[in-house]
Structure formats: structure tokens, C-alpha cells
Design a protein around this motif. Structure first.
Motif, PDB file in Angstrom:
ATOM      1  N   ARG A  94       0.829  -1.214   0.000  1.00 50.54           N
ATOM      2  CA  ARG A  94       0.000   0.000   0.000  1.00 50.54           C
ATOM      3  C   ARG A  94       0.862   1.262   0.000  1.00 50.54           C
ATOM      4  O   ARG A  94       0.556   2.222  -0.702  1.00 50.54           O
ATOM      5  CB  ARG A  94      -0.962   0.018   1.168  1.00 50.54           C
ATOM      6  N   HIS A  96       3.791   1.764  -1.288  1.00 48.51           N
ATOM      7  CA  HIS A  96       4.500   2.009  -2.547  1.00 48.51           C
ATOM      8  C   HIS A  96       3.600   2.064  -3.776  1.00 48.51           C
ATOM      9  O   HIS A  96       4.027   2.584  -4.818  1.00 48.51           O
ATOM     10  CB  HIS A  96       5.601   0.967  -2.741  1.00 48.51           C
ATOM     11  N   THR A  97       2.386   1.530  -3.655  1.00 53.24           N
ATOM     12  CA  THR A  97       1.494   1.540  -4.824  1.00 53.24           C
ATOM     13  C   THR A  97       0.219   2.338  -4.589  1.00 53.24           C
ATOM     14  O   THR A  97      -0.456   2.711  -5.546  1.00 53.24           O
ATOM     15  CB  THR A  97       1.085   0.113  -5.240  1.00 53.24           C
ATOM     16  N   GLN A  99      -2.287   0.943  -3.427  1.00 53.46           N
ATOM     17  CA  GLN A  99      -3.300  -0.054  -3.736  1.00 53.46           C
ATOM     18  C   GLN A  99      -3.140  -1.256  -2.807  1.00 53.46           C
ATOM     19  O   GLN A  99      -2.132  -1.376  -2.120  1.00 53.46           O
ATOM     20  CB  GLN A  99      -3.168  -0.476  -5.206  1.00 53.46           C
ATOM     21  N   VAL A 104      -3.257  -4.437  -7.380  1.00 54.23           N
ATOM     22  CA  VAL A 104      -2.119  -3.596  -7.760  1.00 54.23           C
ATOM     23  C   VAL A 104      -2.026  -3.508  -9.283  1.00 54.23           C
ATOM     24  O   VAL A 104      -1.843  -4.503  -9.969  1.00 54.23           O
ATOM     25  CB  VAL A 104      -0.796  -4.130  -7.172  1.00 54.23           C
ATOM     26  N   HIS A 109       0.991   4.624  -9.401  1.00 53.38           N
ATOM     27  CA  HIS A 109       1.570   4.565  -8.058  1.00 53.38           C
ATOM     28  C   HIS A 109       2.018   5.960  -7.625  1.00 53.38           C
ATOM     29  O   HIS A 109       2.261   6.824  -8.465  1.00 53.38           O
ATOM     30  CB  HIS A 109       2.760   3.602  -8.047  1.00 53.38           C
TER      31      HIS A 109
END
Length: 160
Positions: A94, A96-97, A99, A104, A109
Motif C-alpha cells: 500500500r 508504494h502503490t 493499492q 495492484v 503509483h
């Protein structure tokens, strides 16, 4: 009319910004596995591009792999030049993305993530990948995934 989930909206904007051409489909239920996605879409499991985020000593590495493969993390770590690839925690994914695992997408991002695309996906004229939410997918191609992500082709398993 309900509003679109923020993860899908972010993906849609990033997809459009990068010139993505595929169709975005929101399925009635989440598809957390390649097999479920393939069943829902009526395609081969190998045409599903799983987005796997790995932790490489605190840095994210995204591998888009065919649903027909398992990533040999030791092999891919060597190929991409990192000491090791470890399964990322949900919190790392979560962070780094933006999501959740299972949704993902390859793009959208908070910051660029080094991305590697399974060469096996070239075998399928249409590939399906997550679109920012576990129930959202989009159609694309291997070459378009490379272009959209600035990714590098990779063999996710060593040659026999």
C-alpha cells in the motif's frame, strides 16, 4: 449512480495519461487469483498478468508475471541486480502503490516503481492486468505493458 473507487479512478487517469488503449472492466466480484480472473474473463490463466510487488532491501520491485508462472525470486533478483526479493507485506504494498494486494495495477503509483514484465505474456494477443482494485482489470498487450510502465522484459524462471 455510485462513484468510482479511488484506486480505479487513479489507475484510469494514469492509463489515459500514458496512452493506454485497453478496456477497463469492473467485475461484479473481486478476483484475488489469476484462476478466478481468468474464469471471470473467459481467458486462459496464462493471459492474466499478476502484479507482484517485492521488497528488495526496502525498495519496491514490481514483477508482472503470467498467471501460469511462479516467480523464481532468486533467479529474478540476480537478473535485476538486487541481493534478494522478498514477499512484500500488505503495508509495504500500500505504501508504494497506493493499492491493496490483489488490485495492484502496473501504473498509477505514488512514485515510479521499477517494473519487470514476464516475457511469457508475449504468447497472448490480449493480456489482462489489475486496474487499481481487486475487482477491476484492463486489457492490454505485453508490448503495451512495457511501454506503459517503462518496464523491462524478464524471464521469471530460469531456462531449463
Amino acid at each position: 449512480m455510485s462513484e468510482e473507487h479511488p484506486g480505479i479512478a487513479r489507475f484510469r487517469a494514469a492509463h489515459r495519461e500514458r496512452g493506454g488503449t485497453g478496456e477497463i472492466v469492473v467485475l461484479p466480484d473481486a478476483v484475488h487469483t489469476a484462476a478466478l480472473a481468468a474464469e471471470a474473463l473467459g481467458c486462459e490463466v496464462g493471459a492474466i498478468a499478476n502484479s507482484l510487488l517485492f521488497d528488495a532491501d526496502g525498495s519496491p520491485v514490481l514483477v508482472l508475471t503470467s498467471g501460469a508462472h511462479r516467480v523464481d525470486t532468486a533467479h529474478v533478483a540476480t537478473v535485476v541486480g538486487v541481493a534478494a526479493l522478498r514477499r512484500a507485506t500488505p503495508e509495504f504494498v500500500r505504501a508504494h502503490t497506493g493499492q491493496v494486494i490483489g488490485g495492484v495495477s502496473p501504473v498509477g503509483h505514488p512514485a515510479p516503481v521499477p517494473t519487470y514484465v514476464d516475457s511469457w505474456l508475449r504468447r497472448h494477443p490480449v493480456v489482462w492486468a489489475a486496474a487499481g482494485h481487486p475487482a477491476a482489470v484492463f486489457s492490454t498487450t505485453h508490448d503495451e505493458l512495457l511501454r506503459l510502465t517503462g518496464g523491462t522484459p524478464v524471464e521469471v524462471e530460469p531456462a531449463p
